[in-house]
Design a protein around this motif. Structure first.
Motif, short mmCIF file in Angstrom:
data_model
loop_
_atom_site.label_atom_id
_atom_site.label_comp_id
_atom_site.label_asym_id
_atom_site.label_seq_id
_atom_site.Cartn_x
_atom_site.Cartn_y
_atom_site.Cartn_z
N GLU A 68 -3.17 -6.62 2.65
CA GLU A 68 -3.83 -6.36 1.37
C GLU A 68 -5.32 -6.68 1.46
O GLU A 68 -6.17 -5.95 0.94
N ARG A 116 -7.13 -3.94 3.29
CA ARG A 116 -7.38 -2.78 2.43
C ARG A 116 -8.50 -3.07 1.43
O ARG A 116 -9.32 -2.20 1.12
N ASN A 166 -8.40 6.79 4.54
CA ASN A 166 -7.48 5.78 4.01
C ASN A 166 -6.45 6.39 3.08
O ASN A 166 -5.34 5.86 2.95
N SER A 214 -3.20 7.44 4.84
CA SER A 214 -2.19 6.40 5.07
C SER A 214 -1.68 5.78 3.78
O SER A 214 -0.63 5.15 3.76
N ASP A 215 -2.44 5.93 2.70
CA ASP A 215 -2.06 5.35 1.41
C ASP A 215 -2.33 6.36 0.30
O ASP A 215 -3.26 6.20 -0.50
N ASP A 269 -0.97 7.06 -2.51
CA ASP A 269 -0.77 6.68 -3.91
C ASP A 269 -1.78 5.65 -4.39
O ASP A 269 -1.64 5.12 -5.50
N ASN A 270 -2.78 5.35 -3.60
CA ASN A 270 -3.79 4.35 -3.99
C ASN A 270 -4.73 4.97 -5.02
O ASN A 270 -5.62 5.75 -4.69
N SER A 276 6.59 -3.73 -5.60
CA SER A 276 5.45 -3.73 -4.67
C SER A 276 4.29 -4.54 -5.21
O SER A 276 3.47 -5.04 -4.46
#
Length: 736
Positions: A177, A180, A206, A209-210, A212-213, A427
């Motif tokens: 975390e 990120r 980024n 790889s993520d 839903d950020n 999460s």
């Protein structure tokens, strides 16, 4: 006739004609009166009249956007009233679960502002912690948790210092975390420097790889807006409808993009929606003030003509301004409708048509009456003209991104959200790995014990509250980095860092309980007023007599603070003794108030209490302590009548002596000790006898050792005879 007395039927030209006849000074005075009246109307929620009055204020001269705060509040109240059904849906969905972005308040390691994992956590003055990004952007003016005005201890350099201890813990517990978060910080810096191309590459890498950020998508929307790719920016923000529908910043970012595109009416809708979710969202309030200021500002005829000539080839903002000024000069609802029809040339993907907020607000200036809203039916009705946020057939503006459609998507997606929240919650609710828990991570570097009431300094270091205060008694610097803490010391707001306190209570409950038990034992020990009583070695003090003190020594700063914290608010006062340290007799002082000075010194207002005899001496943390026994006068009922006569004689003699003093001396005594106490009916009612004796002993010019001998007497008769002897001697001396 005053401008305030003009009716709503008066035309703009008549008002301007009246104002042009006034002098510059009169215009300023009239504007002040008009603004006061406008603010009153806005406070009373009379939107139509408030807008009309603010318009007249603009005719008198320039008005700053920040002066429209009351009008913004009025707009917001009306918006909430009209949209209450939609807001109710959002609020209910928000209360039912904490899974969606913007409502995940319960997560310990999420920022209270953006509800994202704490990135570079910064402690503000109230003791709550926010991510550096939220504070740098000034997204809200008040703390989301305690509603205190946000103060960040920035100082002259305006640097936000992360909490050193919390940064270390988060990196240890949640390395992925934190990694990120560092990437987000890099993107933030590039966006701030307007290096949009580099930021876009980093965001897209980024997002692969993520995906839903939603913070990365927010950054990307901001980058697209910076590159003037508004359509792409809007698309990114639209994808946040479900996951971040209750996140105020999403509405603000979208409103900013539409504002840059020239769609002022739609941007105003979104800014109001942002404020409806969070009234303290400062940037949105500023934008609304600017838009209203632009709307209400009168445009000269020459400027109007130029705007009309360039409308077809200009930006959407100029077309918007032209339609507004034309409608304002026409002064009627029909012209406003035709203006809206011209605006509809701008492509709009929404299916429905709805009157723009700004056109409706402008028409409120010229309509005769607006029917009061009442109940659900009132939302759909209008009177002789348009109603704020009402709907009406005719020439209506197509809305590029309908706020109502957005809210409908929240309602439609409600069931979908509830399903998603179950996975989202797992999460977001992070737990610290038990294998990584170490009690030494929560030890104060000053006392080497578990934190008790941890407070964080502006430089980011954390200490026990009592430990830090003791250090600041000696020097206004951080004990670790030696950075100046003068501003922090002057404020004396040593608020507990609540996140660290919660972490200790949650993950180290036994250790916290034991630490609290030790602290309570120490407090009880300090609260005993017969054993280890703190002693201030300074001057003579007497029962019932005020004794103001200037406290500057570190040891006595600590002593006074402990007296306040334990609740006793008492300490002993003795004069010094070369051999023993302090004499055998003294007087307790009761603290009435403490005024702290910016540099740590204090002025303490005290009044004398009980007399005492020292039984045993000691020392604690630099100041003297003592085991004591309290003194009481010996009662003599048989000699009461003679004692009363002696008291009356001494009292009259004292009054004569005091009145014969020079005005200068008498004034000094009154200023320092107050007036002489009234004669008492029962001179043996208290253990220390009548108050006038102690007042006289304090003001008479006698050696302190002689005063000490009188203080230690437990016979009222002997004390009265001593005072009588002193008065007789002083009266025998010829006045100079």
């Amino acid at each position: 006739m005053s401008v305030l007395n003009h009716s709503a039927e008066d035309t703009t030209e008549e008002r301007r004609g009246y104002l042009s006849s006034l002098s510059a000074v009169d215009k300023v005075e009239h504007q002040k009166l008009i603004l006061q009246r406008a603010e009153t109307l806005a406070t009373e929620n009379s939107l139509k009249n408030a807008v009309d009055m603010f318009s007249m204020a603009f005719m008198c001269g320039s008005v700053r956007p920040e002066q429209l705060g009351s009008l913004v509040d009025c707009f917001l109240r009306n918006y909430k009233k009209i949209e209450r059904v939609k807001l109710r849906v959002v609020t209910q969905s928000d209360c039912e679960c904490d899974g969606e972005a913007g409502s995940n308040v319960g997560a310990l390691f999420d920022c209270p502002g953006c509800h994202i994992f704490l990135s570079d956590p910064v402690t503000i003055a109230c003791g709550h912690i926010y991510c550096k990004r939220c504070l740098q952007r000034n997204l809200f003016s008040k703390c989301r948790v305690c509603k205190e005005t946000i103060k960040t201890w920035c100082g002259e350099k305006s640097i936000l210092r992360p909490n050193v201890m919390l940064c270390s813990l988060l990196e240890k517990w949640f390395p992925d975390e934190v990694k990120r978060s560092k990437v987000n910080g890099e993107i933030e810096e590039q966006v701030k420097k307007k290096q949009f191309e580099k930021a876009a590459v980093l965001v897209n890498e980024n997002l692969d790889s993520d995906p839903d950020n939603f913070l990365l998508k927010t950054y990307r929307a901001e980058i697209y807006a910076g590159l003037e790719q508004y359509t792409a920016a809007i698309e990114d923000l639209e994808t946040l409808c479900v996951k971040s529908s209750n996140w105020p910043e999403r509405y603000f970012r979208k409103g900013k993009i539409l504002h840059d595109m020239g769609h002022m009416d739609e941007s105003l809708q979104l800014f109001l929606q942002c404020l409806a979710l969070d009234e303290d969202f400062a940037p949105a309030r500023t934008e609304v003030e600017k838009i209203l200021c632009d709307l209400l500002s009168p445009v000269p005829e020459s400027v109007k003509k130029g705007l009309r000539e360039t409308t077809l080839s200009s930006s959407p903002h100029l077309r918007w301004k032209t339609s507004i000024t034309d409608a304002h000069s026409a002064g009627g609802v029909n012209d406003m409708q035709s203006s809206s029809e011209e605006k509809s040339e701008v492509p709009n993907p929404s299916e429905g048509h709805e009157r723009s907020v700004l056109n409706q607000a402008q028409s409120l200036q010229v309509q005769n009456q607006v029917e009061n809203l009442s109940g659900e039916e009132g939302l759909k009705r209008v009177s002789s003209a348009t109603q704020l946020f009402g709907q009406e057939k005719g020439g209506l503006l197509k809305r590029k991104l309908s706020a109502s459609e957005q809210d409908k998507s929240v309602v439609k997606g409600r069931n979908k959200q509830k399903k998603q929240r179950e996975t989202d919650t797992s999460s977001c609710c992070r737990e610290v790995p038990k294998t990584l828990l170490d009690v030494t991570d929560f030890e104060c570097s000053l006392c080497m014990r578990l934190f008790y009431e941890p407070v964080t300094t502006p430089c980011g270091h954390t200490f026990c509250k009592n430990c830090l205060e003791r250090c600041l008694d000696h020097t206004p610097q951080c004990p670790l980095c030696k950075e100046s803490l003068k501003e922090y010391l002057a404020s004396r707001k040593y608020n507990v860092t609540w996140l660290l306190e919660e972490l200790i209570q949650k993950y180290l409950p036994e250790e916290h309980s034991e630490r609290k038990k030790i602290h309570l034992q120490e407090t009880v020990e300090l609260s005993d007023l017969t054993k280890n009583v703190p002693v201030f070695v300074c001057t003579m003090a007497y029962p019932t007599v005020p004794c103001p003190l200037h406290v500057f020594e570190p040891r006595y700063r600590l002593m006074i603070r402990r007296c306040m914290e334990t609740g006793t608010r008492q300490f002993g006062m003795c004069i010094s003794d070369a051999q023993k340290g302090f004499v055998d007799y003294g007087c307790m002082l009761q603290i009435r108030s403490v005024h702290f000075l910016p540099d740590g010194r204090s002025v303490v207002d005290t009044i004398g209490g009980k007399r005492f005899k020292v039984l045993e001496r000691g020392m604690r943390d630099g100041y003297f302590t003592a085991n004591i026994a309290y003194l009481e006068d010996v009662q003599d009922e048989e000699e009461f009548r003679k004692l009363q006569e002696l008291h009356d004689q001494v009292y009259m003699q004292a009054c004569t002596w005091f009145q014969n003093l020079k005005n200068r001396f008498r004034g000094q005594i009154l200023q320092h000790f107050g007036p002489m106490p009234e004669r008492e009916e029962d001179i043996q009612a208290t253990p220390d006898g009548p108050a006038c004796c102690w007042w006289l002993l304090a003001v008479l010019p006698v050696d302190p050792r002689y005063q000490l001998s009188v203080l230690s007497m437990m016979s009222l008769k002997e004390r009265l005879l001593k005072i009588q002897y002193i008065l007789t001697y002083l009266q025998s001396i010829p006045s100079e």
